[in-house]
Design a protein around this motif. Structure first.
Motif, mmCIF file in Angstrom:
data_model
loop_
_atom_site.group_PDB
_atom_site.id
_atom_site.type_symbol
_atom_site.label_atom_id
_atom_site.label_comp_id
_atom_site.label_asym_id
_atom_site.label_seq_id
_atom_site.Cartn_x
_atom_site.Cartn_y
_atom_site.Cartn_z
ATOM 1 N N GLY A 103 48.058 38.111 36.817
ATOM 2 C CA GLY A 103 49.327 37.797 37.462
ATOM 3 C C GLY A 103 49.771 38.874 38.431
ATOM 4 O O GLY A 103 49.289 40.002 38.411
ATOM 5 N N LYS A 104 50.716 38.522 39.294
ATOM 6 C CA LYS A 104 51.252 39.443 40.287
ATOM 7 C C LYS A 104 52.471 40.152 39.707
ATOM 8 O O LYS A 104 53.451 39.520 39.344
ATOM 9 N N GLY A 105 52.396 41.458 39.597
ATOM 10 C CA GLY A 105 53.529 42.215 39.090
ATOM 11 C C GLY A 105 53.251 42.833 37.733
ATOM 12 O O GLY A 105 52.290 42.489 37.039
ATOM 13 N N GLU A 106 54.128 43.755 37.357
ATOM 14 C CA GLU A 106 53.925 44.533 36.138
ATOM 15 C C GLU A 106 54.278 43.782 34.862
ATOM 16 O O GLU A 106 53.990 44.257 33.765
ATOM 17 N N LYS A 107 54.910 42.632 34.976
ATOM 18 C CA LYS A 107 55.286 41.904 33.756
ATOM 19 C C LYS A 107 54.091 41.206 33.111
ATOM 20 O O LYS A 107 54.192 40.717 31.985
ATOM 21 N N PHE A 108 52.975 41.161 33.850
ATOM 22 C CA PHE A 108 51.779 40.506 33.323
ATOM 23 C C PHE A 108 50.752 41.531 32.858
ATOM 24 O O PHE A 108 50.741 42.683 33.288
ATOM 25 N N ALA A 109 49.880 41.093 31.972
ATOM 26 C CA ALA A 109 48.801 41.952 31.484
ATOM 27 C C ALA A 109 47.822 42.249 32.614
ATOM 28 O O ALA A 109 47.525 41.393 33.441
ATOM 29 N N GLY A 110 47.335 43.476 32.625
ATOM 30 C CA GLY A 110 46.315 43.844 33.593
ATOM 31 C C GLY A 110 44.942 43.381 33.132
ATOM 32 O O GLY A 110 44.719 43.105 31.949
ATOM 33 N N ILE A 111 44.034 43.316 34.067
ATOM 34 C CA ILE A 111 42.693 42.851 33.729
ATOM 35 C C ILE A 111 41.995 43.804 32.765
ATOM 36 O O ILE A 111 41.046 43.426 32.070
ATOM 37 N N SER A 112 42.480 45.025 32.672
ATOM 38 C CA SER A 112 41.866 45.989 31.760
ATOM 39 C C SER A 112 41.958 45.538 30.311
ATOM 40 O O SER A 112 41.121 45.925 29.485
ATOM 41 N N GLU A 113 42.966 44.708 29.989
ATOM 42 C CA GLU A 113 43.095 44.217 28.608
ATOM 43 C C GLU A 113 41.933 43.304 28.231
ATOM 44 O O GLU A 113 41.623 43.123 27.054
ATOM 45 N N LEU A 114 41.314 42.728 29.230
ATOM 46 C CA LEU A 114 40.178 41.849 28.963
ATOM 47 C C LEU A 114 39.025 42.609 28.319
ATOM 48 O O LEU A 114 38.239 42.038 27.553
ATOM 49 N N ALA A 115 38.944 43.902 28.603
ATOM 50 C CA ALA A 115 37.866 44.705 28.045
ATOM 51 C C ALA A 115 37.962 44.815 26.525
ATOM 52 O O ALA A 115 36.960 45.073 25.847
ATOM 53 N N ASN A 116 39.169 44.621 25.992
ATOM 54 C CA ASN A 116 39.359 44.745 24.546
ATOM 55 C C ASN A 116 39.015 43.468 23.796
ATOM 56 O O ASN A 116 38.954 43.459 22.566
ATOM 57 N N VAL A 117 38.823 42.382 24.544
ATOM 58 C CA VAL A 117 38.492 41.097 23.920
ATOM 59 C C VAL A 117 36.985 40.909 24.039
ATOM 60 O O VAL A 117 36.478 40.316 24.989
ATOM 61 N N SER A 118 36.269 41.413 23.075
ATOM 62 C CA SER A 118 34.817 41.546 23.211
ATOM 63 C C SER A 118 34.006 40.432 22.560
ATOM 64 O O SER A 118 32.785 40.414 22.662
ATOM 65 N N ARG A 119 34.686 39.488 21.888
ATOM 66 C CA ARG A 119 33.933 38.479 21.142
ATOM 67 C C ARG A 119 33.821 37.145 21.858
ATOM 68 O O ARG A 119 33.298 36.184 21.302
ATOM 69 N N ILE A 120 34.335 37.055 23.078
ATOM 70 C CA ILE A 120 34.322 35.775 23.786
ATOM 71 C C ILE A 120 32.892 35.282 23.950
ATOM 72 O O ILE A 120 32.044 35.974 24.502
ATOM 73 N N GLY A 121 32.636 34.089 23.436
ATOM 74 C CA GLY A 121 31.265 33.583 23.393
ATOM 75 C C GLY A 121 30.999 32.421 24.313
ATOM 76 O O GLY A 121 29.905 31.880 24.326
ATOM 77 N N GLU A 122 31.993 31.968 25.101
ATOM 78 C CA GLU A 122 31.786 30.859 26.016
ATOM 79 C C GLU A 122 32.214 31.278 27.414
ATOM 80 O O GLU A 122 32.699 32.381 27.628
ATOM 81 N N GLU A 123 32.031 30.389 28.374
ATOM 82 C CA GLU A 123 32.315 30.734 29.764
ATOM 83 C C GLU A 123 33.771 31.122 29.951
ATOM 84 O O GLU A 123 34.670 30.597 29.296
ATOM 85 N N LEU A 124 33.973 32.065 30.854
ATOM 86 C CA LEU A 124 35.308 32.578 31.139
ATOM 87 C C LEU A 124 35.503 32.641 32.648
ATOM 88 O O LEU A 124 34.680 33.217 33.367
ATOM 89 N N ARG A 125 36.583 32.060 33.102
ATOM 90 C CA ARG A 125 36.920 32.119 34.516
ATOM 91 C C ARG A 125 38.090 33.081 34.703
ATOM 92 O O ARG A 125 39.033 33.071 33.917
ATOM 93 N N ILE A 126 38.016 33.888 35.739
ATOM 94 C CA ILE A 126 39.090 34.824 36.045
ATOM 95 C C ILE A 126 39.706 34.436 37.382
ATOM 96 O O ILE A 126 39.006 34.305 38.387
ATOM 97 N N LYS A 127 41.024 34.252 37.394
ATOM 98 C CA LYS A 127 41.759 33.924 38.610
ATOM 99 C C LYS A 127 42.696 35.072 38.966
ATOM 100 O O LYS A 127 43.143 35.810 38.108
ATOM 101 N N GLY A 128 43.016 35.171 40.239
ATOM 102 C CA GLY A 128 44.001 36.148 40.698
ATOM 103 C C GLY A 128 43.493 37.569 40.726
ATOM 104 O O GLY A 128 44.287 38.508 40.640
ATOM 105 N N ILE A 129 42.192 37.747 40.862
ATOM 106 C CA ILE A 129 41.643 39.096 40.822
ATOM 107 C C ILE A 129 42.115 39.928 42.018
ATOM 108 O O ILE A 129 42.068 41.157 41.991
#
Length: 287
Positions: free
Chosen positions: A230-256
């Protein structure tokens, strides 16, 4: 006598009969009705029994069941869940809250359903609610926060815009499936409190503006489908994605393109890509 209300044997051969109204219903009568091949609407009045006969669940074509003035009725048969075509239901009665032993509520493809009653929170034993393809459903009641045993909540292809914030208190929730909820604009803050959550399916949530801060705390998450920067500080940064390490299916990232620090994108995406889980990143970030 039951025969005063309907002609039992003749019903079996009524090829085009789609609606039946009876004054009372016995097990024998329910068995006869269950053999009406095209029955869609059944109205029963003044039941003297405590539960509907089990065989009523064999009416596969039934779309609407109306029970009037049945003061002795205490419960529905366990097999009532076999009724698959009740797609004209617009609302549930408040009395559903009296079903203290109800564990599963499946209203999938009830295309006219607009809401759940507040009394759903009184169903203390409920562990699974399926509202898939309830195309007119836009909100959930805050009372759902009282369903402490809820493990599965499916909202696939609904018109939910926002989830009640109290949903983040459902500590036993393991599956929150929002795939195709095209009107969903955000997720509640504190979603990271759902420590047991394994599925948060956001695939095709086209209006989602960003991820709530703390989503990286979902250490058991195995399915996400979509991560929106998301745009702005009220949203989680993409760095939080690094902590979710068990995702086993396809993942799409928007707004990079909203990433402020390219190193965050590099580290987060690299961790996922190493596991061969990243399918789409979006616009390339300049180093």
């Amino acid at each position: 006598m039951y025969e005063d209300y309907i002609y039992g044997m003749e019903l079996k051969h009524s090829k085009h009969l789609c609606s039946v109204t009876v004054g009372y219903l016995t097990a024998e009568g329910a068995n006869t009705i269950s053999q009406v091949k095209c029955l869609k609407y059944l109205t029963v009045s003044e039941l003297s029994c405590k539960t509907l006969p089990e065989t009523i669940s064999n009416v596969w074509s039934l779309q609407a069941l109306r029970v009037n003035h049945s003061y002795s009725l205490r419960e529905l048969p366990q097999s009532i869940g076999k009724l698959k075509n009740c797609n004209e239901i617009t609302m549930l009665p408040n009395s559903i809250g009296k079903l203290q032993r109800l564990r599963t509520l499946n209203l999938s493809r009830c295309e006219e359903l607009k809401s759940l009653p507040d009394s759903i929170g009184d169903c203390q034993m409920i562990s699974s609610i399926d509202l898939c393809n309830c195309e007119k459903l836009t909100v959930l009641p805050d009372s759902i926060g009282r369903n402490e045993k809820l493990r599965v909540l499916r909202l696939i292809f609904t018109k939910i815009e926002r989830l009640p914030s109290i949903i983040t208190t459902l500590r036993n929730l393991e599956c929150l499936d929002l795939q195709g909820s095209s009107e969903l604009v955000d997720l509640p803050e504190g979603i990271g409190n759902l420590e047991k959550l394994q599925v948060l399916n956001l695939k095709d949530c086209k209006k989602l503006g960003g991820m709530p801060i703390g989503i990286g705390q979902l250490s058991r998450l195995q399915k996400l489908g979509l991560f929106v920067v998301g745009k702005g500080e009220k949203f989680a940064g993409i760095s939080e994605l690094a902590n979710v390490s068990r995702i086993g299916e396809e993942l799409r990232i928007k707004g990079i393109s909203h990433v402020l620090d390219p190193n965050d994108a590099h580290m987060a995406c690299l961790k996922v890509e190493i596991e061969n889980k990243l399918t789409e990143v979006g616009p390339k970030v300049d180093d």
